[in-house]
Enzyme design. Structure first.
Site, PDB file in Angstrom:
ATOM      1  CG  ASP A 193      -0.483   0.122   2.687  1.00 52.97           C
ATOM      2  OD1 ASP A 193       0.887   0.754   3.066  1.00 52.97           O
ATOM      3  OD2 ASP A 193      -1.261  -0.137   3.851  1.00 52.97           O
ATOM      4  CB  ILE A 194       0.176   4.726  -1.282  1.00 50.68           C
ATOM      5  CG1 ILE A 194      -0.202   4.175  -2.339  1.00 50.68           C
ATOM      6  CG2 ILE A 194       0.428   5.910  -1.395  1.00 50.68           C
ATOM      7  CD1 ILE A 194      -0.919   4.526  -3.415  1.00 50.68           C
ATOM      8  CD  GLU A 236      -4.411   3.223   1.752  1.00 50.59           C
ATOM      9  OE1 GLU A 236      -4.771   3.531   2.916  1.00 50.59           O
ATOM     10  OE2 GLU A 236      -5.258   3.822   1.505  1.00 50.59           O
TER      11      GLU A 236
END
Length: 320
Positions: A193-194, A236
């Site tokens: 994920d970001i 995300e």
């Protein structure tokens, strides 16, 4: 019936043959044309006197001769009709399609019927060929199939990223889990994920966050193989199944994704956005209870990367 009456009946029959909205052609046993109706003339551009006594193969080289001869000889031998539909073979003769409704078709789709025409002695001396224009049917079916395929793609695709959505990707996850248990070929799962994505949304706005997600998806798509199965798991968070890939090979991809995104510069409304991702990798091994457990293992590695300082990749040790 007098000879005159017979001639009148024959004349009416020829009028009907030349007027019907189907192609009618009669071939002798040497495959030479003897009857050529108005439909055939209109769509081929050849008048009856131009085809009379000519080999149908010379007139129309696109006819697959070996196949057509087999069909005709079978009709002559058995004395029974034979058929061919457009789904088996789109056309016998390459006539153009001039129907405005089906303007998207470059040629006329055809069904054909082959009829044994017996002489008074019962011998099949001629073959009747009837050609039906089924372009409307073929195009409508093709359009329906295209629409169904488009709907199927939409049902399994995430709209923002064009990656597989969570529902379809989870189906692939279970399929790969069962494939491993049957064939024991290496397979790994990557999840990432970001980092600090909420901060990106809060600082630059949700449209900027969507652009970041789109570009992350594009970056992943550019780095995975055709056989890999990338998806957007939600928000995300991204996932990718890597068939025929052990854990160390999956880590190589994870690091490629990480470094690529670390260098990525997203421009939104004139503002530069830089960010990183954290990744977790788990190779599937014997004894893992379920596909969900396998996913949880990769997720644990993702959190290990988070707790380790972010912008890094972590691989599940095989001993765990």
């Amino acid at each position: 019936m007098t000879v005159t009456d017979e001639l009148k009946s024959f004349h009416w029959l020829l009028e009907i043959i030349h007027s019907v909205d189907v192609g009618v052609m009669v071939l002798d046993r040497e495959y030479q044309v003897e009857v050529w109706n108005g439909f055939m003339e209109n769509h081929s551009g050849l008048a009856p006197d131009q085809t009379q006594g000519q080999s149908v193969f010379a007139l129309f080289p696109e006819i697959e001769e070996a196949w057509f001869r087999r069909k005709v000889e079978s009709v002559a031998l058995l004395g029974t009709p034979a058929f061919s539909i457009w789904e088996q073979r789109p056309f016998l003769m390459n006539f153009k399609s001039y129907q405005p409704i089906t303007g998207m078709a470059d040629f006329m789709y055809q069904n054909i019927t082959l009829l044994p025409l017996k002489s008074t002695t019962g011998v099949v001396e001629h073959i009747g060929v009837v050609i039906y224009d089924v372009t409307d049917v073929a195009v409508n079916k093709s359009q329906l199939q295209d629409a169904n395929m488009k709907l199927e793609r939409l049902s399994r695709t995430d709209r923002l990223t064009q990656l597989f959505n969570r529902g379809y990707w989870e189906e692939c996850l279970h399929a790969e889990y069962h494939r491993f248990n049957r064939y024991h070929q290496p397979v790994s799962l990557l999840i990432f994920d970001i980092d600090h994505f909420k901060k990106i949304n809060d600082t630059y706005g949700h449209p900027a966050g969507d652009e970041v997600i789109r570009q992350v998806a594009e970056a992943m798509r550019s780095l995975v193989r055709n056989t890999d199965i990338p998806g957007r798991y939600g928000g995300e968070e991204f996932v990718c199944l890597l068939p025929d890939t052990p854990g160390d090979g999956a880590m190589i991809l994870a690091e490629r994704i990480r470094t690529h995104i670390e260098r990525l510069l997203v421009m939104h409304e004139g503002r530069e956005i830089r960010f990183t991702v954290s990744l977790g990798v788990a190779e599937l091994v014997d004894g893992v209870a379920s596909a969900g457990t396998w996913l949880e293992q990769a997720d644990q590695m993702l959190y290990q990367s988070k707790h380790g300082g972010r912008n890094q990749s972590s691989l599940l040790p095989k001993s765990e």
